[in-house]
Write an enzyme that holds these catalytic residues in place. Structure first.
Site, mmCIF file in Angstrom:
data_model
loop_
_atom_site.group_PDB
_atom_site.id
_atom_site.type_symbol
_atom_site.label_atom_id
_atom_site.label_comp_id
_atom_site.label_asym_id
_atom_site.label_seq_id
_atom_site.Cartn_x
_atom_site.Cartn_y
_atom_site.Cartn_z
ATOM 1 N N TYR A 57 95.581 57.319 -56.403
ATOM 2 C CA TYR A 57 95.261 56.100 -55.641
ATOM 3 C C TYR A 57 94.439 56.425 -54.393
ATOM 4 O O TYR A 57 93.434 55.771 -54.106
ATOM 5 C CB TYR A 57 96.565 55.408 -55.273
ATOM 6 C CG TYR A 57 96.421 54.112 -54.506
ATOM 7 C CD1 TYR A 57 95.968 52.961 -55.137
ATOM 8 C CD2 TYR A 57 96.773 54.041 -53.157
ATOM 9 C CE1 TYR A 57 95.860 51.764 -54.446
ATOM 10 C CE2 TYR A 57 96.676 52.846 -52.457
ATOM 11 C CZ TYR A 57 96.213 51.717 -53.101
ATOM 12 O OH TYR A 57 96.102 50.535 -52.409
ATOM 13 N N LYS A 109 90.604 55.176 -53.628
ATOM 14 C CA LYS A 109 90.286 54.354 -52.463
ATOM 15 C C LYS A 109 89.333 55.069 -51.510
ATOM 16 O O LYS A 109 88.488 54.419 -50.871
ATOM 17 C CB LYS A 109 91.569 53.950 -51.739
ATOM 18 C CG LYS A 109 92.451 52.992 -52.535
ATOM 19 C CD LYS A 109 91.720 51.701 -52.906
ATOM 20 C CE LYS A 109 92.652 50.665 -53.491
ATOM 21 N NZ LYS A 109 91.943 49.419 -53.862
#
Length: 305
Positions: free
Chosen positions: A158, A162
Protein backbone atom coordinates in the site's frame (compact mmCIF):
# COMPACT_ATOMS: atom_id res chain seq x y z
CA UNK A 1 -15.70 34.63 -3.52
CA UNK A 2 -17.80 33.07 -6.28
CA UNK A 3 -19.34 29.73 -5.44
CA UNK A 4 -17.91 26.54 -6.93
CA UNK A 5 -19.99 25.65 -9.99
CA UNK A 6 -19.30 22.45 -11.93
CA UNK A 7 -22.47 22.53 -14.02
CA UNK A 8 -21.93 20.89 -17.39
CA UNK A 9 -18.88 18.93 -16.27
CA UNK A 10 -18.70 15.15 -16.18
CA UNK A 11 -16.67 13.17 -13.66
CA UNK A 12 -15.59 9.60 -13.02
CA UNK A 13 -14.89 8.57 -9.42
CA UNK A 14 -13.41 5.10 -9.05
CA UNK A 15 -14.26 3.10 -5.95
CA UNK A 16 -17.15 5.41 -5.16
CA UNK A 17 -19.78 3.01 -3.88
CA UNK A 18 -19.05 3.80 -0.25
CA UNK A 19 -16.70 5.65 2.10
CA UNK A 20 -14.47 8.40 0.80
CA UNK A 21 -15.27 7.67 -2.84
CA UNK A 22 -18.99 8.07 -2.24
CA UNK A 23 -18.35 11.34 -0.41
CA UNK A 24 -16.31 12.60 -3.38
CA UNK A 25 -19.07 11.63 -5.81
CA UNK A 26 -21.73 13.35 -3.70
CA UNK A 27 -19.63 16.52 -3.40
CA UNK A 28 -19.06 16.73 -7.16
CA UNK A 29 -22.74 16.14 -7.89
CA UNK A 30 -23.80 18.69 -5.28
CA UNK A 31 -21.81 21.32 -7.18
CA UNK A 32 -23.38 20.45 -10.52
CA UNK A 33 -21.18 17.75 -12.05
CA UNK A 34 -22.62 14.58 -13.56
CA UNK A 35 -20.87 11.55 -12.08
CA UNK A 36 -20.00 8.01 -13.11
CA UNK A 37 -20.00 5.98 -9.90
CA UNK A 38 -17.75 2.93 -9.91
CA UNK A 39 -17.68 -0.12 -7.67
CA UNK A 40 -17.15 -3.87 -7.97
CA UNK A 41 -20.50 -4.54 -6.25
CA UNK A 42 -23.50 -3.71 -8.44
CA UNK A 43 -25.90 -3.30 -5.53
CA UNK A 44 -23.52 -0.91 -3.76
CA UNK A 45 -22.97 1.11 -6.93
CA UNK A 46 -26.69 1.39 -7.66
CA UNK A 47 -27.39 2.42 -4.07
CA UNK A 48 -24.79 5.16 -4.43
CA UNK A 49 -26.39 6.38 -7.65
CA UNK A 50 -29.80 6.39 -5.97
CA UNK A 51 -28.50 8.42 -3.02
CA UNK A 52 -26.96 11.01 -5.35
CA UNK A 53 -30.20 11.25 -7.30
CA UNK A 54 -32.25 11.68 -4.14
CA UNK A 55 -29.95 14.55 -3.18
CA UNK A 56 -30.69 16.26 -6.49
CA UNK A 57 -27.60 15.15 -8.41
CA UNK A 58 -27.01 13.17 -11.59
CA UNK A 59 -25.12 9.88 -11.61
CA UNK A 60 -24.86 6.53 -13.35
CA UNK A 61 -23.09 3.34 -12.28
CA UNK A 62 -20.31 1.44 -14.03
CA UNK A 63 -19.53 -1.84 -12.28
CA UNK A 64 -15.98 -2.98 -13.04
CA UNK A 65 -12.83 -3.72 -11.02
CA UNK A 66 -10.24 -1.03 -11.63
CA UNK A 67 -6.78 -2.01 -12.84
CA UNK A 68 -6.88 -3.02 -16.48
CA UNK A 69 -6.89 -0.81 -19.55
CA UNK A 70 -10.24 -2.32 -20.52
CA UNK A 71 -11.78 -1.19 -17.23
CA UNK A 72 -10.37 2.32 -17.69
CA UNK A 73 -11.76 2.52 -21.20
CA UNK A 74 -15.18 1.41 -19.95
CA UNK A 75 -15.24 4.12 -17.29
CA UNK A 76 -14.20 6.91 -19.65
CA UNK A 77 -16.50 5.57 -22.36
CA UNK A 78 -19.44 5.54 -19.97
CA UNK A 79 -18.90 9.20 -19.09
CA UNK A 80 -18.75 10.12 -22.76
CA UNK A 81 -21.76 8.04 -23.78
CA UNK A 82 -23.93 9.31 -20.90
CA UNK A 83 -22.76 12.90 -20.58
CA UNK A 84 -20.92 13.64 -23.82
CA UNK A 85 -17.57 14.42 -22.24
CA UNK A 86 -15.12 13.86 -19.38
CA UNK A 87 -13.73 16.70 -17.28
CA UNK A 88 -12.77 15.20 -13.93
CA UNK A 89 -11.25 11.89 -12.87
CA UNK A 90 -10.85 10.90 -9.22
CA UNK A 91 -8.82 7.69 -8.75
CA UNK A 92 -10.06 6.49 -5.39
CA UNK A 93 -10.43 2.71 -5.84
CA UNK A 94 -8.32 0.70 -3.46
CA UNK A 95 -7.90 -2.46 -1.41
CA UNK A 96 -5.72 -3.54 1.52
CA UNK A 97 -3.67 -6.72 1.97
CA UNK A 98 -1.62 -5.82 5.03
CA UNK A 99 1.29 -8.09 5.98
CA UNK A 100 4.80 -7.57 7.30
CA UNK A 101 7.49 -8.03 4.65
CA UNK A 102 8.44 -11.62 5.47
CA UNK A 103 4.80 -12.75 5.41
CA UNK A 104 3.60 -10.81 2.36
CA UNK A 105 2.86 -13.03 -0.63
CA UNK A 106 3.24 -12.18 -4.29
CA UNK A 107 -0.56 -12.13 -4.55
CA UNK A 108 -0.81 -9.68 -1.61
CA UNK A 109 1.65 -7.37 -3.31
CA UNK A 110 0.32 -7.67 -6.83
CA UNK A 111 -3.35 -7.21 -5.89
CA UNK A 112 -2.73 -3.91 -4.11
CA UNK A 113 -0.36 -2.57 -6.76
CA UNK A 114 -2.81 -3.54 -9.51
CA UNK A 115 -5.75 -1.72 -8.00
CA UNK A 116 -4.02 1.34 -6.57
CA UNK A 117 -1.02 2.02 -8.79
CA UNK A 118 -1.85 0.39 -12.12
CA UNK A 119 -5.50 1.34 -11.72
CA UNK A 120 -4.52 4.97 -11.25
CA UNK A 121 -2.21 4.78 -14.28
CA UNK A 122 -4.68 3.12 -16.66
CA UNK A 123 -7.59 5.36 -15.67
CA UNK A 124 -5.49 8.52 -15.82
CA UNK A 125 -4.10 7.57 -19.23
CA UNK A 126 -7.57 6.93 -20.67
CA UNK A 127 -8.85 10.17 -19.15
CA UNK A 128 -5.89 12.18 -20.43
CA UNK A 129 -6.42 10.90 -23.96
CA UNK A 130 -10.08 11.98 -23.89
CA UNK A 131 -9.38 15.35 -22.25
CA UNK A 132 -6.67 16.16 -24.78
CA UNK A 133 -9.06 15.27 -27.61
CA UNK A 134 -11.66 17.61 -26.15
CA UNK A 135 -9.08 20.40 -26.01
CA UNK A 136 -10.68 22.13 -23.03
CA UNK A 137 -8.41 21.03 -20.20
CA UNK A 138 -9.47 18.89 -17.28
CA UNK A 139 -8.69 17.68 -13.80
CA UNK A 140 -7.02 14.51 -12.53
CA UNK A 141 -7.31 14.00 -8.76
CA UNK A 142 -5.24 11.06 -7.55
CA UNK A 143 -5.87 9.71 -4.08
CA UNK A 144 -2.77 9.22 -1.97
CA UNK A 145 -2.24 8.40 1.70
CA UNK A 146 -0.03 9.36 4.64
CA UNK A 147 1.42 5.85 4.25
CA UNK A 148 2.74 6.83 0.84
CA UNK A 149 4.31 9.98 2.24
CA UNK A 150 5.96 8.44 5.31
CA UNK A 151 5.65 4.64 5.13
CA UNK A 152 3.60 2.50 7.50
CA UNK A 153 4.30 -0.75 9.34
CA UNK A 154 2.79 -3.76 7.61
CA UNK A 155 1.92 -1.89 4.43
CA UNK A 156 4.76 -2.52 1.99
CA UNK A 157 2.36 -2.85 -0.94
CA UNK A 158 0.00 0.00 0.00
CA UNK A 159 2.75 2.47 0.93
CA UNK A 160 4.66 1.71 -2.27
CA UNK A 161 1.55 2.22 -4.39
CA UNK A 162 0.64 5.49 -2.71
CA UNK A 163 4.21 6.80 -2.97
CA UNK A 164 4.10 5.97 -6.66
CA UNK A 165 0.81 7.83 -7.02
CA UNK A 166 2.38 10.97 -5.54
CA UNK A 167 5.26 10.67 -7.99
CA UNK A 168 2.87 10.20 -10.91
CA UNK A 169 0.95 13.34 -9.91
CA UNK A 170 4.14 15.40 -10.09
CA UNK A 171 5.18 13.84 -13.38
CA UNK A 172 1.81 14.13 -15.08
CA UNK A 173 1.38 17.73 -13.95
CA UNK A 174 4.37 18.54 -16.16
CA UNK A 175 3.36 16.33 -19.07
CA UNK A 176 -0.24 17.59 -19.20
CA UNK A 177 0.38 21.26 -18.48
CA UNK A 178 0.20 22.31 -22.15
CA UNK A 179 -3.20 20.63 -22.40
CA UNK A 180 -4.39 22.63 -19.36
CA UNK A 181 -5.02 19.45 -17.40
CA UNK A 182 -4.22 19.82 -13.71
CA UNK A 183 -2.99 16.84 -11.72
CA UNK A 184 -2.86 16.69 -7.94
CA UNK A 185 -2.71 14.01 -5.27
CA UNK A 186 -4.93 14.37 -2.24
CA UNK A 187 -3.99 12.79 1.09
CA UNK A 188 -7.23 12.21 3.03
CA UNK A 189 -7.49 11.16 6.68
CA UNK A 190 -10.96 10.04 7.73
CA UNK A 191 -13.00 7.53 9.66
CA UNK A 192 -13.43 4.75 7.11
CA UNK A 193 -13.37 0.97 7.01
CA UNK A 194 -9.61 1.24 6.53
CA UNK A 195 -8.90 3.49 9.52
CA UNK A 196 -11.45 2.17 12.01
CA UNK A 197 -9.27 -0.91 12.51
CA UNK A 198 -6.61 1.29 14.16
CA UNK A 199 -7.12 0.61 17.89
CA UNK A 200 -6.43 4.20 18.97
CA UNK A 201 -9.18 5.55 16.73
CA UNK A 202 -11.73 2.74 17.17
CA UNK A 203 -13.62 4.09 20.23
CA UNK A 204 -13.93 7.56 18.69
CA UNK A 205 -15.21 6.15 15.40
CA UNK A 206 -17.76 4.06 17.28
CA UNK A 207 -18.89 7.10 19.27
CA UNK A 208 -19.20 9.11 16.06
CA UNK A 209 -21.47 6.45 14.61
CA UNK A 210 -23.63 6.78 17.69
CA UNK A 211 -24.11 10.46 17.01
CA UNK A 212 -21.32 11.94 19.12
CA UNK A 213 -19.04 14.53 17.50
CA UNK A 214 -15.34 13.82 17.14
CA UNK A 215 -13.32 15.77 19.73
CA UNK A 216 -11.37 18.85 18.67
CA UNK A 217 -7.98 17.27 19.37
CA UNK A 218 -8.76 14.72 16.64
CA UNK A 219 -10.36 17.10 14.15
CA UNK A 220 -7.63 19.73 14.47
CA UNK A 221 -4.59 18.11 16.02
CA UNK A 222 -4.75 14.91 13.99
CA UNK A 223 -6.77 16.24 11.05
CA UNK A 224 -9.09 13.26 11.48
CA UNK A 225 -12.79 13.49 10.65
CA UNK A 226 -15.50 12.10 8.41
CA UNK A 227 -15.28 11.25 4.71
CA UNK A 228 -17.46 14.29 4.05
CA UNK A 229 -14.80 16.51 5.65
CA UNK A 230 -12.30 15.32 3.05
CA UNK A 231 -14.71 15.67 0.12
CA UNK A 232 -14.59 19.49 -0.04
CA UNK A 233 -11.15 19.37 -1.65
CA UNK A 234 -12.40 17.50 -4.72
CA UNK A 235 -14.89 20.06 -6.13
CA UNK A 236 -12.40 22.81 -5.35
CA UNK A 237 -9.62 21.15 -7.35
CA UNK A 238 -12.09 20.49 -10.19
CA UNK A 239 -13.14 24.14 -10.31
CA UNK A 240 -11.90 27.16 -12.23
CA UNK A 241 -10.72 28.60 -8.91
CA UNK A 242 -7.99 25.91 -8.81
CA UNK A 243 -6.75 26.15 -12.40
CA UNK A 244 -3.28 27.16 -11.20
CA UNK A 245 -3.01 24.36 -8.64
CA UNK A 246 -1.15 21.38 -10.09
CA UNK A 247 1.58 18.93 -9.15
CA UNK A 248 0.76 19.15 -5.45
CA UNK A 249 0.10 16.68 -2.63
CA UNK A 250 -2.63 18.15 -0.44
CA UNK A 251 -3.74 16.66 2.85
CA UNK A 252 -7.22 17.09 4.27
CA UNK A 253 -9.15 15.69 7.21
CA UNK A 254 -11.34 16.94 10.02
CA UNK A 255 -10.81 20.70 10.36
CA UNK A 256 -7.36 20.61 8.75
CA UNK A 257 -6.03 21.13 5.23
CA UNK A 258 -2.30 21.01 4.58
CA UNK A 259 0.28 21.06 1.80
CA UNK A 260 2.79 18.22 1.86
CA UNK A 261 6.37 19.03 0.91
CA UNK A 262 8.04 17.37 -2.05
CA UNK A 263 11.12 15.24 -1.28
CA UNK A 264 14.25 17.38 -1.44
CA UNK A 265 17.82 17.44 -0.21
CA UNK A 266 17.94 18.86 3.32
CA UNK A 267 21.64 18.58 4.19
CA UNK A 268 24.85 18.05 2.21
CA UNK A 269 28.58 17.67 2.78
CA UNK A 270 31.50 17.79 0.36
CA UNK A 271 34.92 16.19 0.09
CA UNK A 272 37.57 17.29 -2.39
CA UNK A 273 38.14 14.48 -4.86
CA UNK A 274 35.09 12.53 -3.68
CA UNK A 275 34.27 10.26 -0.77
CA UNK A 276 35.66 6.99 0.54
CA UNK A 277 33.91 4.68 3.02
CA UNK A 278 36.28 5.86 5.76
CA UNK A 279 35.79 9.57 5.15
CA UNK A 280 32.04 9.02 5.04
CA UNK A 281 32.18 7.24 8.39
CA UNK A 282 34.21 10.09 9.90
CA UNK A 283 32.03 12.92 8.56
CA UNK A 284 28.60 11.32 8.79
CA UNK A 285 27.77 11.89 12.50
CA UNK A 286 28.45 15.63 12.39
CA UNK A 287 27.30 16.46 8.85
CA UNK A 288 24.67 14.74 6.74
CA UNK A 289 23.79 12.21 9.44
CA UNK A 290 23.54 14.67 12.34
CA UNK A 291 19.73 14.56 12.35
CA UNK A 292 18.12 11.73 10.41
CA UNK A 293 14.56 11.79 9.16
CA UNK A 294 11.77 9.95 10.95
CA UNK A 295 9.71 7.21 9.33
CA UNK A 296 6.14 6.05 9.75
CA UNK A 297 2.92 7.89 10.46
CA UNK A 298 3.24 9.68 13.81
CA UNK A 299 1.19 8.14 16.59
CA UNK A 300 -1.94 10.10 17.50
CA UNK A 301 -1.55 12.52 20.40
CA UNK A 302 -4.36 11.95 22.87
CA UNK A 303 -5.10 14.15 25.89
CA UNK A 304 -3.81 12.79 29.16
CA UNK A 305 -6.51 11.12 31.23
Amino acid sequence: MPSIDLTGKAAVVTGSGRGLGLAYAHALAAHGASVVVNDVDEAVAEAAVKSIGEAGGTAVAEVVPVGTSEAADRLVGRAVSEFGRLDVLVTNAGILRDRVLWKMTDDDFDAVLTTHLKGTFTCARAAAVRMREQGEGGTLILVGSPAGQRGNFGQTNYAAAKAGIAAMARTWSMELARAHITVNAIVPVAATAMTETIPAFAPYVEAMRNGEPLPGFLRKGEGFGTPEDCAALVPFLASEQAREVTGQCIGIGGDKVALWSHPQEIRAAYADGGWTPDTLADAWPTSVGAELQTVGIPAPKFPEA
